[in-house]
Write a protein that holds these residues in place. Structure first.
Motif, mmCIF file in Angstrom:
data_model
loop_
_atom_site.group_PDB
_atom_site.id
_atom_site.type_symbol
_atom_site.label_atom_id
_atom_site.label_comp_id
_atom_site.label_asym_id
_atom_site.label_seq_id
_atom_site.Cartn_x
_atom_site.Cartn_y
_atom_site.Cartn_z
ATOM 1 N N ASP A 130 0.836 -1.202 0.000
ATOM 2 C CA ASP A 130 0.000 0.000 0.000
ATOM 3 C C ASP A 130 0.872 1.254 0.000
ATOM 4 O O ASP A 130 0.618 2.201 -0.741
ATOM 5 N N GLN A 131 1.902 1.263 0.863
ATOM 6 C CA GLN A 131 2.772 2.432 0.956
ATOM 7 C C GLN A 131 3.535 2.672 -0.343
ATOM 8 O O GLN A 131 3.873 3.806 -0.665
ATOM 9 N N LEU A 132 3.825 1.615 -1.076
ATOM 10 C CA LEU A 132 4.536 1.753 -2.342
ATOM 11 C C LEU A 132 3.616 2.176 -3.478
ATOM 12 O O LEU A 132 4.052 2.304 -4.621
ATOM 13 N N ALA A 133 2.330 2.412 -3.179
ATOM 14 C CA ALA A 133 1.351 2.871 -4.174
ATOM 15 C C ALA A 133 1.220 1.887 -5.331
ATOM 16 O O ALA A 133 1.215 2.273 -6.501
ATOM 17 N N VAL A 134 1.151 0.604 -5.009
ATOM 18 C CA VAL A 134 0.928 -0.444 -6.005
ATOM 19 C C VAL A 134 -0.381 -1.141 -5.678
ATOM 20 O O VAL A 134 -0.569 -1.631 -4.563
ATOM 21 N N GLY A 135 -1.289 -1.177 -6.635
ATOM 22 C CA GLY A 135 -2.536 -1.907 -6.437
ATOM 23 C C GLY A 135 -2.295 -3.387 -6.657
ATOM 24 O O GLY A 135 -1.599 -3.777 -7.596
ATOM 25 N N THR A 136 -2.850 -4.231 -5.801
ATOM 26 C CA THR A 136 -2.715 -5.681 -5.969
ATOM 27 C C THR A 136 -4.091 -6.333 -5.925
ATOM 28 O O THR A 136 -4.903 -5.991 -5.066
ATOM 29 N N ARG A 155 -6.731 5.207 -20.104
ATOM 30 C CA ARG A 155 -7.893 5.507 -19.276
ATOM 31 C C ARG A 155 -8.814 6.491 -20.001
ATOM 32 O O ARG A 155 -8.343 7.472 -20.601
ATOM 33 N N PRO A 156 -10.124 6.235 -19.955
ATOM 34 C CA PRO A 156 -11.085 7.105 -20.636
ATOM 35 C C PRO A 156 -10.979 8.565 -20.215
ATOM 36 O O PRO A 156 -11.252 9.469 -21.002
ATOM 37 N N SER A 157 -10.562 8.818 -18.981
ATOM 38 C CA SER A 157 -10.491 10.185 -18.478
ATOM 39 C C SER A 157 -9.352 10.975 -19.100
ATOM 40 O O SER A 157 -9.304 12.205 -18.979
ATOM 41 N N GLY A 158 -8.420 10.290 -19.749
ATOM 42 C CA GLY A 158 -7.259 10.965 -20.302
ATOM 43 C C GLY A 158 -6.091 11.037 -19.337
ATOM 44 O O GLY A 158 -5.016 11.542 -19.686
ATOM 45 N N ARG A 159 -6.270 10.540 -18.119
ATOM 46 C CA ARG A 159 -5.171 10.516 -17.162
ATOM 47 C C ARG A 159 -4.098 9.527 -17.637
ATOM 48 O O ARG A 159 -4.322 8.746 -18.558
ATOM 49 N N ALA A 160 -2.937 9.585 -16.992
ATOM 50 C CA ALA A 160 -1.818 8.732 -17.404
ATOM 51 C C ALA A 160 -2.230 7.264 -17.429
ATOM 52 O O ALA A 160 -3.046 6.811 -16.624
ATOM 53 N N ASP A 161 -1.665 6.524 -18.395
ATOM 54 C CA ASP A 161 -1.992 5.100 -18.540
ATOM 55 C C ASP A 161 -1.667 4.323 -17.270
ATOM 56 O O ASP A 161 -0.697 4.635 -16.560
ATOM 57 N N LEU A 162 -2.470 3.282 -17.020
ATOM 58 C CA LEU A 162 -2.166 2.341 -15.954
ATOM 59 C C LEU A 162 -1.176 1.309 -16.469
ATOM 60 O O LEU A 162 -1.258 0.871 -17.615
ATOM 61 N N GLY A 163 -0.224 0.928 -15.624
ATOM 62 C CA GLY A 163 0.657 -0.188 -15.945
ATOM 63 C C GLY A 163 0.181 -1.421 -15.205
ATOM 64 O O GLY A 163 -0.111 -1.352 -14.006
ATOM 65 N N ILE A 164 0.049 -2.543 -15.926
ATOM 66 C CA ILE A 164 -0.480 -3.765 -15.309
ATOM 67 C C ILE A 164 0.497 -4.915 -15.530
ATOM 68 O O ILE A 164 0.990 -5.130 -16.652
ATOM 69 N N ILE A 165 0.787 -5.611 -14.446
ATOM 70 C CA ILE A 165 1.600 -6.833 -14.522
ATOM 71 C C ILE A 165 0.736 -8.004 -14.073
ATOM 72 O O ILE A 165 0.033 -7.919 -13.066
ATOM 73 N N PHE A 186 -0.686 -6.762 -10.488
ATOM 74 C CA PHE A 186 -0.103 -5.555 -9.913
ATOM 75 C C PHE A 186 -0.448 -4.375 -10.821
ATOM 76 O O PHE A 186 -0.278 -4.461 -12.043
ATOM 77 N N ILE A 187 -0.936 -3.293 -10.214
ATOM 78 C CA ILE A 187 -1.365 -2.126 -10.994
ATOM 79 C C ILE A 187 -0.576 -0.906 -10.544
ATOM 80 O O ILE A 187 -0.557 -0.578 -9.356
ATOM 81 N N SER A 188 0.047 -0.238 -11.502
ATOM 82 C CA SER A 188 0.798 0.980 -11.223
ATOM 83 C C SER A 188 0.035 2.167 -11.793
ATOM 84 O O SER A 188 -0.347 2.167 -12.967
ATOM 85 N N ASP A 189 -0.201 3.176 -10.955
ATOM 86 C CA ASP A 189 -0.856 4.410 -11.387
ATOM 87 C C ASP A 189 0.166 5.535 -11.281
ATOM 88 O O ASP A 189 0.492 5.980 -10.176
#
Length: 376
Positions: free
Chosen positions: A186-192, A262-272, A293-296
């Protein structure tokens, strides 16, 4: 006197005993059943005896109050004469303390007599890895004392209770480790997100929940994940399928990656996407099979400012500036955000370079984001 139990009833007690570690309040079902079988007023299981340094941790049957437990923890445990029993041996109070001594004791007169407890049956369990547990069954003064049949029933259950305690301790260790690692992620800002063998979501961390709630590039549909465009989802499903095949065939863990607009135009998500190495004894649909793993890129670093300050011996102003730079601001943007001049910001930055041993702003950002500060 203990009620005569059929084999089916005794089997049910054992089932509840081993189910105990999975209950919200461990062993409440078993203790209520034991209280009924022994025709007693209370059944109490003390998982952690109280001491001068910590309160005890006990589970009580319905009817005993939190106030009574708190009173025992804070004062009466020092006066309790029915402690230090021989390990794994069921004993009645009458075998351990003479009736006259018991009736005249402060513990009985001030703690148990007001709640109408006189007869006690108990056992202490000291496990090989350090757990100290106590089970106590009590009856009123007007009830018959505990007899040999009562002792025999508790004696039969005692080895199973000890084994259930060992399982409880193991589950607690696993849960503590899981929470610790989940907190670090969580602290590393990685979605799992963890998927089962059917690709359904089993578990997700706080950041993943936030991203799914936003439905901006990734969302939950019928317990499964849908990402980006229809083409993105097709690619994603194929990656999950490959990871599942790898997991089922026990091949080395497959790691695949993709970017999602992303539809909103925000930076792409990185997914592993990677397979979870299976346990040799894993069975059932609820076993973790794939982890996502999801990187925003737009998530700010969660390194606490106070930890950055202490770690690199920075002043509060220097730490504030360093954190803004780490979160992607330019020096001009950071000076505006702090309400200071560019020259003052540059002076803070030079001092920070000197203290951290780096020479460029990009090196400083990399140093902060790769330090243990992000785990604080």
């Amino acid at each position: 006197m203990a009620q005569l139990l059929t084999l089916e009833e005794f089997s049910g007690m054992l089932r509840n005993l081993y189910q105990g570690p999975l209950e919200n309040i461990p062993w409440t079902t078993f203790l209520d059943q034991l209280k009924h079988c022994l025709s007693s007023k209370y059944a109490t299981f003390i998982l952690r005896p109280p001491s001068q340094h910590v309160d005890g941790l006990s589970v009580n049957t319905a009817g005993s109050s939190e106030a009574v437990t708190a009173s025992y923890n804070q004062h009466f445990y020092n006066l309790d004469p029915f402690v230090g029993l021989p390990n794994r041996q069921v004993i009645t109070l009458a075998e351990f303390v003479a009736d006259t001594d018991w009736l005249n004791s402060e513990f009985y007169k001030n703690f148990l007599e007001p709640v109408d407890v006189f007869h006690i049956l108990g056992a202490d369990i000291n496990t090989s890895d350090g757990a100290q547990c106590r089970i106590r069954i009590s009856r009123s003064k007007g009830d018959p004392p505990f007899d040999q049949r009562d002792k025999d029933l508790l004696t039969l259950l005692l080895p199973h209770l000890e084994q259930a305690v060992v399982l409880h301790m193991h589950l607690n260790r696993v849960e503590s480790e899981r929470n610790l690692y989940a907190g670090a992620v969580d602290q590393l800002a990685v979605g799992t997100i963890i998927l089962d063998q059917d690709g359904k979501v089993l578990q997700k961390n706080r950041l993943a929940e936030q991203l799914l709630a936003e439905k901006d590039g990734i969302k939950l549909v019928n317990e499964g994940l849908q990402v980006g465009t229809a083409r993105d989802s097709q690619v994603f499903r194929q990656l999950v399928k490959q990871a599942l095949l790898s997991q089922k065939s026990c091949n080395p863990s497959v790691v695949e990656a993709m970017r999602v607009q992303r539809p909103s135009g925000r930076a792409d998500l990185g997914i592993i996407v990677r397979s979870v190495p299976p346990s040799a004894w894993s069975e059932g649909k609820q076993c973790p099979s794939v982890v996502i793993f999801i990187s925003d890129p737009e998530q700010e670093s969660s390194a606490p400012q106070e930890i950055v300050k202490a770690l690199f011996d920075l002043t509060p102003a220097e730490a504030q500036l360093a954190m803004l730079l780490a979160n992607g601001l330019t020096l001009d943007e950071a000076s505006d955000a702090l309400g200071i001049s560019r020259n003052t910001a540059r002076a803070h930055l030079r001092s920070t370079f000197s203290k951290t041993g780096v020479t460029r702003q990009t090196m400083l950002v990399r140093l902060i984001l790769r330090s243990v500060a992000t785990l604080g």
